[in-house]
Design a protein around this motif. Structure first.
Motif, PDB file in Angstrom:
ATOM      1  N   ALA A   1      42.719 -98.055 -79.659  1.00 19.20           N
ATOM      2  CA  ALA A   1      42.209 -98.662 -78.431  1.00 19.20           C
ATOM      3  C   ALA A   1      41.339 -97.690 -77.627  1.00 19.20           C
ATOM      4  N   SER A   2      41.040 -96.525 -78.206  1.00 17.91           N
ATOM      5  CA  SER A   2      40.267 -95.506 -77.486  1.00 17.91           C
ATOM      6  C   SER A   2      38.999 -95.153 -78.256  1.00 17.91           C
ATOM      7  N   LYS A   3      38.007 -94.709 -77.512  1.00 16.94           N
ATOM      8  CA  LYS A   3      36.759 -94.266 -78.124  1.00 16.94           C
ATOM      9  C   LYS A   3      36.250 -93.127 -77.244  1.00 16.94           C
ATOM     10  N   ILE A   4      36.298 -91.933 -77.814  1.00 22.67           N
ATOM     11  CA  ILE A   4      36.013 -90.750 -76.996  1.00 22.67           C
ATOM     12  C   ILE A   4      34.763 -90.051 -77.505  1.00 22.67           C
ATOM     13  N   GLY A   5      33.825 -89.793 -76.588  1.00 23.48           N
ATOM     14  CA  GLY A   5      32.552 -89.190 -76.975  1.00 23.48           C
ATOM     15  C   GLY A   5      32.683 -87.723 -77.343  1.00 23.48           C
ATOM     16  N   LYS A   6      32.983 -86.908 -76.349  1.00 19.38           N
ATOM     17  CA  LYS A   6      33.069 -85.467 -76.560  1.00 19.38           C
ATOM     18  C   LYS A   6      34.375 -84.953 -75.952  1.00 19.38           C
ATOM     19  N   ILE A   7      34.971 -83.987 -76.628  1.00 15.73           N
ATOM     20  CA  ILE A   7      36.162 -83.328 -76.080  1.00 15.73           C
ATOM     21  C   ILE A   7      35.782 -81.891 -75.736  1.00 15.73           C
ATOM     22  N   ILE A   8      35.901 -81.558 -74.474  1.00 11.29           N
ATOM     23  CA  ILE A   8      35.564 -80.198 -74.031  1.00 11.29           C
ATOM     24  C   ILE A   8      36.831 -79.499 -73.571  1.00 11.29           C
ATOM     25  N   ALA A   9      37.160 -78.381 -74.218  1.00 12.38           N
ATOM     26  CA  ALA A   9      38.325 -77.587 -73.803  1.00 12.38           C
ATOM     27  C   ALA A   9      37.866 -76.516 -72.821  1.00 12.38           C
ATOM     28  N   VAL A  10      38.535 -76.432 -71.670  1.00 15.64           N
ATOM     29  CA  VAL A  10      38.227 -75.388 -70.685  1.00 15.64           C
ATOM     30  C   VAL A  10      39.309 -74.323 -70.804  1.00 15.64           C
ATOM     31  N   MET A  11      38.890 -73.118 -71.136  1.00 12.82           N
ATOM     32  CA  MET A  11      39.801 -72.044 -71.555  1.00 12.82           C
ATOM     33  C   MET A  11      39.516 -70.771 -70.788  1.00 12.82           C
ATOM     34  N   SER A  12      40.511 -69.918 -70.649  1.00 15.25           N
ATOM     35  CA  SER A  12      40.218 -68.640 -70.006  1.00 15.25           C
ATOM     36  C   SER A  12      40.975 -67.471 -70.624  1.00 15.25           C
ATOM     37  N   GLY A  13      42.081 -67.733 -71.264  1.00 19.76           N
ATOM     38  CA  GLY A  13      42.915 -66.619 -71.718  1.00 19.76           C
ATOM     39  C   GLY A  13      43.784 -66.158 -70.566  1.00 19.76           C
ATOM     40  N   LYS A  14      43.153 -65.616 -69.525  1.00  9.32           N
ATOM     41  CA  LYS A  14      43.899 -65.125 -68.372  1.00  9.32           C
ATOM     42  C   LYS A  14      44.132 -66.259 -67.367  1.00  9.32           C
ATOM     43  N   GLY A  15      45.276 -66.271 -66.758  1.00 10.56           N
ATOM     44  CA  GLY A  15      45.579 -67.265 -65.742  1.00 10.56           C
ATOM     45  C   GLY A  15      44.921 -66.918 -64.415  1.00 10.56           C
ATOM     46  N   GLY A  16      44.789 -67.899 -63.538  1.00 12.79           N
ATOM     47  CA  GLY A  16      44.374 -67.633 -62.166  1.00 12.79           C
ATOM     48  C   GLY A  16      42.900 -67.320 -61.988  1.00 12.79           C
ATOM     49  N   VAL A  17      42.076 -67.594 -62.983  1.00 15.75           N
ATOM     50  CA  VAL A  17      40.645 -67.356 -62.800  1.00 15.75           C
ATOM     51  C   VAL A  17      39.939 -68.637 -62.358  1.00 15.75           C
ATOM     52  N   GLY A  18      40.712 -69.702 -62.174  1.00 18.90           N
ATOM     53  CA  GLY A  18      40.139 -70.938 -61.646  1.00 18.90           C
ATOM     54  C   GLY A  18      39.776 -71.955 -62.708  1.00 18.90           C
ATOM     55  N   LYS A  19      40.479 -71.888 -63.822  1.00 25.08           N
ATOM     56  CA  LYS A  19      40.222 -72.785 -64.944  1.00 25.08           C
ATOM     57  C   LYS A  19      40.456 -74.248 -64.558  1.00 25.08           C
ATOM     58  N   SER A  20      41.546 -74.509 -63.857  1.00 27.84           N
ATOM     59  CA  SER A  20      41.836 -75.890 -63.455  1.00 27.84           C
ATOM     60  C   SER A  20      40.821 -76.380 -62.427  1.00 27.84           C
ATOM     61  N   SER A  21      40.373 -75.492 -61.536  1.00 26.45           N
ATOM     62  CA  SER A  21      39.329 -75.873 -60.577  1.00 26.45           C
ATOM     63  C   SER A  21      38.048 -76.222 -61.310  1.00 26.45           C
ATOM     64  N   VAL A  22      37.666 -75.391 -62.280  1.00 25.52           N
ATOM     65  CA  VAL A  22      36.436 -75.645 -63.032  1.00 25.52           C
ATOM     66  C   VAL A  22      36.554 -76.965 -63.799  1.00 25.52           C
ATOM     67  N   THR A  23      37.698 -77.185 -64.445  1.00 22.12           N
ATOM     68  CA  THR A  23      37.916 -78.444 -65.178  1.00 22.12           C
ATOM     69  C   THR A  23      37.740 -79.625 -64.228  1.00 22.12           C
ATOM     70  N   SER A  24      38.354 -79.522 -63.055  1.00 25.05           N
ATOM     71  CA  SER A  24      38.318 -80.635 -62.104  1.00 25.05           C
ATOM     72  C   SER A  24      36.906 -80.852 -61.571  1.00 25.05           C
ATOM     73  N   MET A  25      36.219 -79.774 -61.220  1.00 23.51           N
ATOM     74  CA  MET A  25      34.857 -79.899 -60.694  1.00 23.51           C
ATOM     75  C   MET A  25      33.920 -80.461 -61.753  1.00 23.51           C
ATOM     76  N   LEU A  26      34.141 -80.070 -62.999  1.00 23.89           N
ATOM     77  CA  LEU A  26      33.326 -80.597 -64.093  1.00 23.89           C
ATOM     78  C   LEU A  26      33.560 -82.106 -64.238  1.00 23.89           C
ATOM     79  N   ALA A  27      34.831 -82.503 -64.166  1.00 26.58           N
ATOM     80  CA  ALA A  27      35.161 -83.932 -64.263  1.00 26.58           C
ATOM     81  C   ALA A  27      34.504 -84.711 -63.122  1.00 26.58           C
ATOM     82  N   VAL A  28      34.598 -84.174 -61.902  1.00 26.98           N
ATOM     83  CA  VAL A  28      34.045 -84.850 -60.728  1.00 26.98           C
ATOM     84  C   VAL A  28      32.528 -84.984 -60.873  1.00 26.98           C
ATOM     85  N   SER A  29      31.884 -83.913 -61.308  1.00 23.31           N
ATOM     86  CA  SER A  29      30.436 -83.925 -61.432  1.00 23.31           C
ATOM     87  C   SER A  29      29.984 -84.926 -62.498  1.00 23.31           C
TER      88      SER A  29
END
Lengths: 285, 285
Positions: B31-59
């Motif tokens: 029931a799903s059809k997905i164009g592109k899967i983008i993984a947002v990665m950092s290795g180190k925590g606390g560099v703002g990975k979740s913020s970047v993921t969220s801002m990318l989604a919003v944009s």
């Protein structure tokens, strides 16, 4: 029944004159004697947990205590770089010899066993769990007053293993003013409580920065709420620390042992008071 | 041999007229059809990975794309809070229905299945691995142009599972100016390279802050070196982002969709260019 037997899980059913339930110590453990084990935890990454661990080690070392750091952040280890340790860990017939910092702080980290510091460790949790157990059982820590454990972010394999396998004396929690960090640190606090942990307290890191020009205090990650967070979680509040570009650059240069900050001395004093209050005065091995 | 057969691992030994090696799709995947899967990665925590993921989604959402976020940071999930999503995930006969943000971004996160957002998830890697696979196979993502994956810090179970089990189109790496973060992001880059990943590029987050009084640019975590780091690792450099107290507070309030920043628009443009360059133009399922 002797005192030792009364606390044994086999008490009552044991018919042996000599106890068979004593933990089997490795040669490395027999050659070690560790006063207190303090786990430094945050739940969320990037709140400065490794910096706090390192500064705590440096401060205790300056006060004359014998200190070791077990870098439990296996896939993101920072401690060797912060102390500028490039010597690899060696093995003798007793166990693994932890390299030492310039001032004699013993450090064990997976990065001291890798050929290149930026080689990734693409390991699943089961392997990482074994490694943590080996860092505890196979490293010749020798005589230490304090063994500090730099925990990875999260509440997964490593914290589970540390709480289940190591006789942790107590925990220092690190958070930052972001509510997000607060939420995730509460997860870590709840986890530690499940293991009946003693909390030495909570440090609010990255509470503010100072403008180098006009010296204005800037609350970059929002209004500090560490004292309130500590109260809500019923753990001692240890104080707040600023974001200090000097700390970043000294850490990048591997010169944390030359870093001086008054803010931290009070926090260490508070931790030592909490440690002293703690009734679990046993020597660990 | 058909085109499908030529890329099949059983090609040559297969005697079947109809292919038995086709992946078994779940009802939710059908029931799903997905164009592109983008993984947002950092290795180190606390560099703002979740913020970047969220801002990318919003944009991307503002540009009219259909976007979902798979919050793979199981033990430290931030995404629901950043979007102010409190609705729990529901299950129907096809699969798990991902709650949506105010503007229609679909989000799946373990925090949407917990009674309290600060309940800890004290799970070993094997269980976390299963959950990640279920977030992929059992969630009715529906039709999406982009599925973003917010990866946890480190190179352990979750990134291994994501790269092995999900058809990731490409990776956006996030780092901060600290050399320490640089070292750990290099571990993550090396890891992703082992899985033959496409890199859409590297973002240097937390590059500087601005004094609200004198507007001086303050390099709180040291001199930015993202462009140099990207070059060294042979991946595209996407640009730098400041530490913005407004972003922190909007995230804490769950109002990331109301946050505006020009800096990020250029970065998203660069990511879309890299995505377009990428020859893997297949629809994933």
């Amino acid at each position: 029944m002797s005192d030792v037997c009364s606390s044994c899980s086999a008490a009552g059913s044991c018919t042996s004159g000599s106890c068979s339930n004593e933990p089997q110590l490795s040669e490395a453990q027999k050659a070690s004697k560790i006063g207190k084990i303090i786990a430094v935890m945050s739940g969320k990454g990037g709140v400065g947990k490794s910096s706090v661990t390192s500064m705590l080690a440096v401060s205790l070392n300056r006060q004359g205590y014998k200190v070791g750091i077990l870098d439990a952040d296996i896939t993101g280890p920072s401690i060797p770089k912060i102390f500028g340790i490039t010597e690899k860990a060696n093995v003798n017939k007793i166990g693994v010899i932890a390299p030492q910092s310039r001032n004699g702080i013993k450090v064990m980290s997976l990065n001291l066993m890798l050929e290149n510091e930026d080689d990734p460790v693409i390991w699943r949790g089961a392997i990482i769990t074994q490694l943590i157990q080996q860092f505890w059982s196979d490293v010749v820590w020798g005589e230490l007053d304090y063994l500090l454990i730099d925990m990875p972010p999260g509440t997964g394999d490593v914290p589970i293993t540390v709480f289940q396998s190591l006789p942790v004396s107590g925990v220092v929690m690190v958070t930052s003013p972001q509510q997000l960090a607060g939420m995730i640190v509460r997860k870590a606090i709840k986890m530690a409580k499940k293991y009946d942990t003693t909390f030495y307290g909570l440090i609010e890191n990255m509470a503010y920065a100072s403008c180098p020009d006009c010296h204005k205090r800037i609350e970059i990650f929002g209004t500090p709420k560490g004292a309130e967070e500590a109260k809500k979680n019923e753990i001692p509040y240890l104080g707040q620390l600023p974001i200090d570009p000097v700390l970043s650059s000294m850490s990048d240069l591997g010169k944390i042992e030359d870093y001086q900050t008054e803010n931290f001395d009070n926090i260490v004093q508070r931790i030592l008071e909490e440690v002293a209050k703690d009734s679990k005065e046993k020597v660990i091995n």
